[in-house]
Scaffold this motif. Structure first.
Motif, PDB file in Angstrom:
ATOM      1  N   THR A 100       0.812  -1.216   0.000  1.00 43.91           N
ATOM      2  CA  THR A 100       0.000   0.000   0.000  1.00 43.91           C
ATOM      3  C   THR A 100       0.845   1.265   0.000  1.00 43.91           C
ATOM      4  O   THR A 100       0.460   2.271  -0.597  1.00 43.91           O
ATOM      5  N   TYR A 137      -6.998  -0.648   8.457  1.00 41.57           N
ATOM      6  CA  TYR A 137      -7.685   0.517   9.024  1.00 41.57           C
ATOM      7  C   TYR A 137      -6.709   1.680   9.186  1.00 41.57           C
ATOM      8  O   TYR A 137      -7.006   2.820   8.817  1.00 41.57           O
ATOM      9  N   ALA A 140      -5.791   3.282   5.908  1.00 40.47           N
ATOM     10  CA  ALA A 140      -6.885   4.067   5.340  1.00 40.47           C
ATOM     11  C   ALA A 140      -6.975   5.458   5.952  1.00 40.47           C
ATOM     12  O   ALA A 140      -7.595   6.358   5.365  1.00 40.47           O
ATOM     13  N   VAL A 159      -9.698   7.019  -4.361  1.00 39.39           N
ATOM     14  CA  VAL A 159      -9.664   5.898  -3.419  1.00 39.39           C
ATOM     15  C   VAL A 159      -9.863   6.405  -2.000  1.00 39.39           C
ATOM     16  O   VAL A 159     -10.640   5.841  -1.218  1.00 39.39           O
ATOM     17  N   LYS A 160      -9.162   7.478  -1.634  1.00 42.20           N
ATOM     18  CA  LYS A 160      -9.265   8.020  -0.280  1.00 42.20           C
ATOM     19  C   LYS A 160     -10.686   8.473   0.032  1.00 42.20           C
ATOM     20  O   LYS A 160     -11.219   8.205   1.114  1.00 42.20           O
ATOM     21  N   LEU A 163     -12.675   5.421   0.763  1.00 43.24           N
ATOM     22  CA  LEU A 163     -12.277   4.735   1.992  1.00 43.24           C
ATOM     23  C   LEU A 163     -12.893   5.376   3.231  1.00 43.24           C
ATOM     24  O   LEU A 163     -13.234   4.681   4.199  1.00 43.24           O
ATOM     25  N   LEU A 197      -9.390  -2.398  -6.050  1.00 38.17           N
ATOM     26  CA  LEU A 197      -9.389  -1.447  -4.937  1.00 38.17           C
ATOM     27  C   LEU A 197     -10.775  -0.856  -4.713  1.00 38.17           C
ATOM     28  O   LEU A 197     -11.126  -0.463  -3.602  1.00 38.17           O
ATOM     29  N   VAL A 198     -11.563  -0.761  -5.787  1.00 36.33           N
ATOM     30  CA  VAL A 198     -12.952  -0.334  -5.652  1.00 36.33           C
ATOM     31  C   VAL A 198     -13.843  -1.377  -6.298  1.00 36.33           C
ATOM     32  O   VAL A 198     -13.421  -2.085  -7.216  1.00 36.33           O
ATOM     33  N   GLN A 210     -17.559   1.321  -3.703  1.00 35.08           N
ATOM     34  CA  GLN A 210     -16.958   1.202  -2.383  1.00 35.08           C
ATOM     35  C   GLN A 210     -15.483   0.849  -2.569  1.00 35.08           C
ATOM     36  O   GLN A 210     -15.089   0.306  -3.617  1.00 35.08           O
ATOM     37  N   ALA A 211     -14.672   1.157  -1.561  1.00 31.00           N
ATOM     38  CA  ALA A 211     -13.237   0.910  -1.668  1.00 31.00           C
ATOM     39  C   ALA A 211     -12.721   0.154  -0.453  1.00 31.00           C
ATOM     40  O   ALA A 211     -13.272   0.263   0.656  1.00 31.00           O
ATOM     41  N   TRP A 212     -11.677  -0.618  -0.670  1.00 35.90           N
ATOM     42  CA  TRP A 212     -10.984  -1.350   0.382  1.00 35.90           C
ATOM     43  C   TRP A 212      -9.481  -1.238   0.171  1.00 35.90           C
ATOM     44  O   TRP A 212      -9.016  -1.190  -0.981  1.00 35.90           O
ATOM     45  N   ILE A 213      -8.739  -1.219   1.264  1.00 37.61           N
ATOM     46  CA  ILE A 213      -7.279  -1.199   1.154  1.00 37.61           C
ATOM     47  C   ILE A 213      -6.774  -2.502   0.544  1.00 37.61           C
ATOM     48  O   ILE A 213      -5.818  -2.515  -0.245  1.00 37.61           O
TER      49      ILE A 213
END
Length: 340
Positions: A100, A137, A140, A159-160, A163, A197-198, A210-213
């Motif tokens: 990341t 977490y 993010a 992305v941010k 998140l 990522l999304v 929606q997004a995730w790390i």
């Protein structure tokens, strides 16, 4: 002036120099040689063994390599009250952090990693260990420009924005919250979706995201398909290898890759040379899969040992007398009377 010594004198190093930059690690040997060149820069009476002196060991370490990052994770997990990490948990956390935050495979800034870990809440029980979910977490919470440095700023901002959102966002909301143009959104959202990522979720015909790390396909997760309930889970099956991931991503982006390019054994350099649009995801995908870092072999998927790796701490001693000094003169403790 002379020196007075306790029976067992000790000291802690309280300052350090940090050399940073894309090629900083290549200066390690030069730095060690520069420090070592001062090893005999002490008074003649100390060099001759007539007077006692003090030596100083200066540790030199690659601060953004696996060994140093492992120590950052261990230290912050301990300070937060988490149970001691096992090799597998530690390795997974470092892999997620470097994927990341890293500008190159297997490396990232220890300061940025520490900043992320500071935002992780303390555990409810002293038996809990720091998980990749906890690390995700913390990551993010970092500013957009810290996330996947190989990406353009507009991608990072999108992305941010997702998140930190409380729920899925549509096109206009992402554009507004991320502070990007509609053209940037249109240019980048499909690639972010292809990489995982999304993820999209339908809402009355209007696509939201929606997004995730951690992308769903990563070995660092325990899920078998995209997270969104109405995502097309039949389109992708969890890939077993990094080259499978790249092949699926290439198809999603409409790159029409030559199948022979992915015939086993796959040459990563050939893949990225043939598909330059995927180059910025090279470190991201390879680090998630824990592939060995050839240049820095301490980062391997099945080995947590760092003592013999290039990122292991070493010390250069300065202020010591000549090597030919007699055995009884090389210790500060007990009845010995010269420099170590």
């Amino acid at each position: 002036m002379g020196y007075e010594f306790d029976d067992a004198p000790t000291a802690d190093l309280t300052a350090s120099w940090v050399v940073s930059g894309p090629t900083a690690a290549t200066f390690r040997e030069d730095i060690e040689r520069a420090i070592a060149s001062k090893a005999t820069d002490v008074r003649e009476t100390i060099q001759d063994g007539i007077e006692r002196g003090v030596s100083l060991e200066i540790p030199v370490v690659d601060g953004n390599a696996y060994g140093a990052l492992r120590r950052v994770v261990d230290r912050h997990a301990d300070r937060k009250g988490f149970a001691a990490l096992g090799p597998d948990d530690r390795r997974r956390n470092v892999r997620l952090a470097t994927a990341t935050l890293g500008g190159e495979s297997g490396r990232c800034s220890p300061y940025v990693l520490a900043e992320a870990l500071l935002t992780v809440a303390s555990p409810h029980s002293p038996t809990e260990t720091l998980t990749t979910g906890d690390v995700a977490y913390g990551l993010a919470q970092l500013p957009a420009e810290r996330l996947v440095p190989s990406l353009p700023p507009t991608m990072q901002k999108a992305v941010k924005a997702l998140l930190v959102a409380n729920g899925p966002l549509g096109r206009s909301a992402i554009v507004e919250r991320a502070g990007i143009s509609e053209a940037s959104y249109d240019r980048n959202i499909d690639e972010l979706a292809a990489i995982g990522l999304v993820e999209a979720t339908g809402n009355g015909g209007h696509k939201q995201w929606q997004a995730w790390i951690v992308p769903w396909w990563s070995p660092l997760t325990d899920i078998d398909g995209p997270r969104t309930a109405d995502g097309d889970k039949s389109a992708l099956v969890r890939p077993s290898r990094w080259d499978d991931v790249l092949y699926e991503i290439a198809l999603d982006l409409g790159l029409d890759p030559d199948y022979e390019l992915f015939a086993w054994p796959v040459d990563a350099d050939e893949v990225f040379a043939a598909l330059p649009r995927l180059e910025r995801w090279r470190g991201f995908v390879k680090t998630h899969y824990g592939l060995a870092d050839v240049e820095h072999p301490a980062l391997t998927p099945n080995d947590d040992t760092i003592e013999d790796g290039p990122d292991a701490p070493s010390s250069v001693e300065i202020g010591c007398g000549p090597a030919a000094r007699s055995g009884e003169q090389v210790s500060l403790g007990g009845t010995n009377s010269s420099t170590n």
